[in-house]
Design a protein around this motif. Structure first.
Motif, PDB file in Angstrom:
ATOM      1  N   ALA A 141      40.833  29.212  42.331  1.00  0.00           N
ATOM      2  CA  ALA A 141      40.486  28.621  41.273  1.00  0.00           C
ATOM      3  C   ALA A 141      40.326  27.085  41.183  1.00  0.00           C
ATOM      4  O   ALA A 141      40.886  26.393  42.297  1.00  0.00           O
ATOM      5  N   ASP A 166      44.478  39.259  44.979  1.00  0.00           N
ATOM      6  CA  ASP A 166      43.538  39.986  44.430  1.00  0.00           C
ATOM      7  C   ASP A 166      43.489  40.173  42.855  1.00  0.00           C
ATOM      8  O   ASP A 166      42.914  40.833  42.279  1.00  0.00           O
ATOM      9  N   ALA A 209      43.555  37.860  39.319  1.00  0.00           N
ATOM     10  CA  ALA A 209      43.153  36.458  38.696  1.00  0.00           C
ATOM     11  C   ALA A 209      44.195  35.853  37.826  1.00  0.00           C
ATOM     12  O   ALA A 209      45.185  36.556  37.283  1.00  0.00           O
ATOM     13  N   GLY A 210      44.220  34.662  37.850  1.00  0.00           N
ATOM     14  CA  GLY A 210      45.224  33.903  37.508  1.00  0.00           C
ATOM     15  C   GLY A 210      46.258  33.003  38.261  1.00  0.00           C
ATOM     16  O   GLY A 210      45.994  32.649  39.173  1.00  0.00           O
ATOM     17  N   THR A 215      37.945  37.677  44.850  1.00  0.00           N
ATOM     18  CA  THR A 215      38.538  36.671  44.455  1.00  0.00           C
ATOM     19  C   THR A 215      38.605  35.290  45.299  1.00  0.00           C
ATOM     20  O   THR A 215      38.218  35.629  46.623  1.00  0.00           O
ATOM     21  N   THR A 269      35.543  33.242  49.403  1.00  0.00           N
ATOM     22  CA  THR A 269      36.104  34.501  48.539  1.00  0.00           C
ATOM     23  C   THR A 269      36.644  35.576  49.602  1.00  0.00           C
ATOM     24  O   THR A 269      36.202  35.727  50.582  1.00  0.00           O
ATOM     25  N   HIS A 329      46.293  29.466  42.251  1.00  0.00           N
ATOM     26  CA  HIS A 329      45.414  29.757  40.978  1.00  0.00           C
ATOM     27  C   HIS A 329      44.486  30.587  41.708  1.00  0.00           C
ATOM     28  O   HIS A 329      43.479  30.045  42.461  1.00  0.00           O
ATOM     29  N   THR A 330      43.992  31.527  41.248  1.00  0.00           N
ATOM     30  CA  THR A 330      42.817  32.466  41.660  1.00  0.00           C
ATOM     31  C   THR A 330      41.661  32.659  40.423  1.00  0.00           C
ATOM     32  O   THR A 330      42.388  32.820  39.156  1.00  0.00           O
ATOM     33  N   ARG A 331      40.821  32.937  40.978  1.00  0.00           N
ATOM     34  CA  ARG A 331      39.718  33.507  39.984  1.00  0.00           C
ATOM     35  C   ARG A 331      39.258  35.038  40.723  1.00  0.00           C
ATOM     36  O   ARG A 331      39.414  35.218  41.862  1.00  0.00           O
ATOM     37  N   ARG A 332      38.691  36.061  39.768  1.00  0.00           N
ATOM     38  CA  ARG A 332      38.163  37.172  40.295  1.00  0.00           C
ATOM     39  C   ARG A 332      37.220  37.728  39.325  1.00  0.00           C
ATOM     40  O   ARG A 332      37.066  37.631  38.174  1.00  0.00           O
ATOM     41  N   ASP A 333      36.226  38.200  40.010  1.00  0.00           N
ATOM     42  CA  ASP A 333      35.050  39.110  39.405  1.00  0.00           C
ATOM     43  C   ASP A 333      34.872  40.183  40.283  1.00  0.00           C
ATOM     44  O   ASP A 333      35.127  40.430  41.485  1.00  0.00           O
TER      45      ASP A 333
END
Length: 541
Positions: A90, A120, A122-123, A87, A216, A282-286
């Motif tokens: 964003a 951990d 996303a969103g 994560t 990250t 605001h987070t992003r996760r892959d």
């Protein structure tokens, strides 16, 4: 670095050729050199977990284990697959807003005034709460420390000092300084804000926090699909720059400068701040996949062969840097060297299996936070109570003729005398930790097993006979840099000796009449294995 393409045919000949007794040392040198040469080659692109180069390295280690005659160590499989969640903040960013009672809101922006943890999921994540300063944020009654005493932090955001109070043993201080989010959550806090001490301010400068803004965070994902870190930590976290921390305490009963001065020699008492903090993140996760590689050397004594000694070394490194003339972080010493030593030690154990079984494990994602070892320790491939010890190999400096070794963690359990006997038998000197400021005991994979209650040790080459200069040179010029590559002046004879002493330690543990035990009153044993049998620590008088 010029690409060095390893000939698979030549490598196979080195690994499989029969060895005459008089050539044994030369053959061992050749095997170690072949392993390092392959694992640190540019073709493996720095062996970052989740990338093709790591997968190639894992397949290589598996085939080496198979060639030695090991059994699969993860049930019928050679690998223990792991899902990881990565994560980051964003594009919409993240802020921490401080609104003092009766005052105007102050907004601290990620990458400018603060480094906000991505969490951990996303969103968007928003939370707000009252703010309580909790000193160092440590609750350790066994050391006479309870920074939460008399403070109500339920549903609130705590502010705590980085690190631990002065005057503690370095291993204990590092241990207490970690896991503070979990301690805060256990007391009901929903968020954590970290501020500097005088000591940490020399490291965590505003420039460093800003430089790390794009990083990250990675954790492993459990069988329930939830990231592991969510199971124990507070929901939100951030570290403030010194200017932001000063503003947070403006108008409080103590200023940030007062708290810093008190923390330099003591433990500041906590108190509530008059105001509210709000996180907006605001987070992003892959997600990505990687795996530990596990082989088993079956024990020779049916009475104890279900018990296992774990021999570990992390296989991953940092991958490819974003810029630079040489972008590949080959990780020749860190930790192709450790993996090669582990394989050579395993070969010795396979030749005459000890009483207990040995699991030989090449670990994933150490560089991302000891994650492969943490996953294995919490998801063991054998019954948890069958694991008796871990012997870890990480970043041995193999560039000189070492005459002493340092056994990190040996003093905490009955592994100490076992290690001391093996070191003495090898004609080496056991030296105390020469770099306590590095907190080595809590920074490598053996610590994951310590937290699972398993006595553990990691051997390192020492400072004698030019070792101090070699360690200093590596930290300055090679550590986590692309030039930790095959240009390092490996001393292959020293590498063989290091493999031999580690094999002797693992064998002595596996052959011992008793399982290793924590010493009575040891803080690690008391916390992580409270119900396990304990031994009296021998007197040093």
């Amino acid at each position: 670095m010029k690409r060095l393409v390893v000939s698979a045919i030549a490598l196979a000949m080195v690994l499989a050729a029969p060895v005459a007794a008089q050539d044994r040392d030369a053959a061992a040198e050749a095997r170690i050199r072949a392993d390092v040469t392959f694992l640190a080659d540019d073709a493996l692109e720095g062996r970052e977990s989740g990338h093709r180069g790591y997968d190639l390295a894992a397949l290589y280690v598996q085939t080496r284990m198979q060639a030695m005659g090991m059994s699969p160590g993860a049930g019928e499989a050679w690998t223990q697959p792991i899902t990881f969640a990565r994560t980051g903040i964003a594009e919409q960013g993240a802020t921490v807003t401080w609104t003092p009672a009766g005052g105007e809101p102050v907004v601290w922006t990620h990458g400018q005034d603060a480094m906000v943890n991505a969490g951990d999921v996303a969103g968007r994540m928003s939370l707000a709460g009252g703010v309580v300063f909790v000193g160092f944020g440590i609750d350790a009654p066994q050391h006479g420390i309870d920074d939460y005493a008399g403070l109500d932090v339920d549903g609130k955001i705590v502010v705590l000092l980085s690190g631990a109070p002065t005057g503690l043993d370095s291993d204990v201080a590092a241990h207490l300084g970690a896991g503070k989010a979990a301690t805060a959550a256990a007391h009901g806090a929903v968020g954590v804000i970290t501020i500097n001490t005088d000591a940490s301010a020399r490291r965590y400068t505003a420039d460093l926090l800003r430089r790390f803004a794009g990083r990250t965070e990675t954790t492993w994902v459990g069988s329930d699909g939830k990231p592991r870190r969510n199971a124990s930590g507070a929901r939100a976290g951030a570290m403030l720059t010194d200017d932001a921390a000063a503003a947070l305490f403006a108008g409080a009963t103590k200023s940030y400068a007062d708290i810093r001065a008190e923390a330099a020699t003591g433990r500041p008492a906590g108190f509530a701040l008059d105001g509210q903090a709000t996180f907006d993140v605001h987070t992003r996760r892959d997600d990505f996949q990687s795996a530990n590689v596990i082989g088993r050397i079956p024990g020779s004594d049916p009475a104890v062969s279900d018990e296992v000694v774990i021999l570990t070394a992390h296989l991953d490194h940092l991958g490819i840097s974003a810029s630079g003339d040489d972008r590949i972080n080959n990780g020749a010493l860190d930790n192709a060297g450790g993996v090669s030593i582990m394989l050579e030690a395993a070969r010795s154990l396979m030749a005459a299996p000890p009483r207990r079984s040995v699991l030989v494990v090449a670990l994933a994602a150490e560089e991302k936070g000891l994650l492969g070892s943490d996953y294995l320790a919490r998801n063991p491939v054998v019954a948890a109570d069958q694991v008796v010890a871990d012997v870890n190999l990480d970043m041995p400096i193999l560039t000189y003729v070492f005459t002493d070794v340092v056994a990190f963690g040996a003093e905490h359990s009955t592994l100490g005398p076992i290690v001391a006997d093996a070191v003495q038998a090898a004609g080496l000197i056991a030296s105390p930790d020469p770099m306590p400021e590095q907190n080595v005991f809590t920074r490598s994979d053996h610590y994951s097993f310590v937290k699972a209650g398993v006595p553990s040790v990691m051997l390192a080459t020492g400072y004698a006979n030019g070792g101090e200069a070699e360690w200093a040179r590596f930290f300055a010029d090679g550590y986590h840099k692309p030039n930790d590559d095959l240009s390092m002046p490996f001393h292959w004879e020293a590498a063989v000796r290091f493999a031999q002493v580690n094999a002797a330690i693992a064998r002595a543990i596996a052959d011992s009449a008793e399982r290793p035990m924590w010493y009575r009153g040891n803080s690690f044993g008391d916390q992580f294995a409270p119900n396990a049998p304990k031994a009296e620590k021998p007197s040093t008088e």
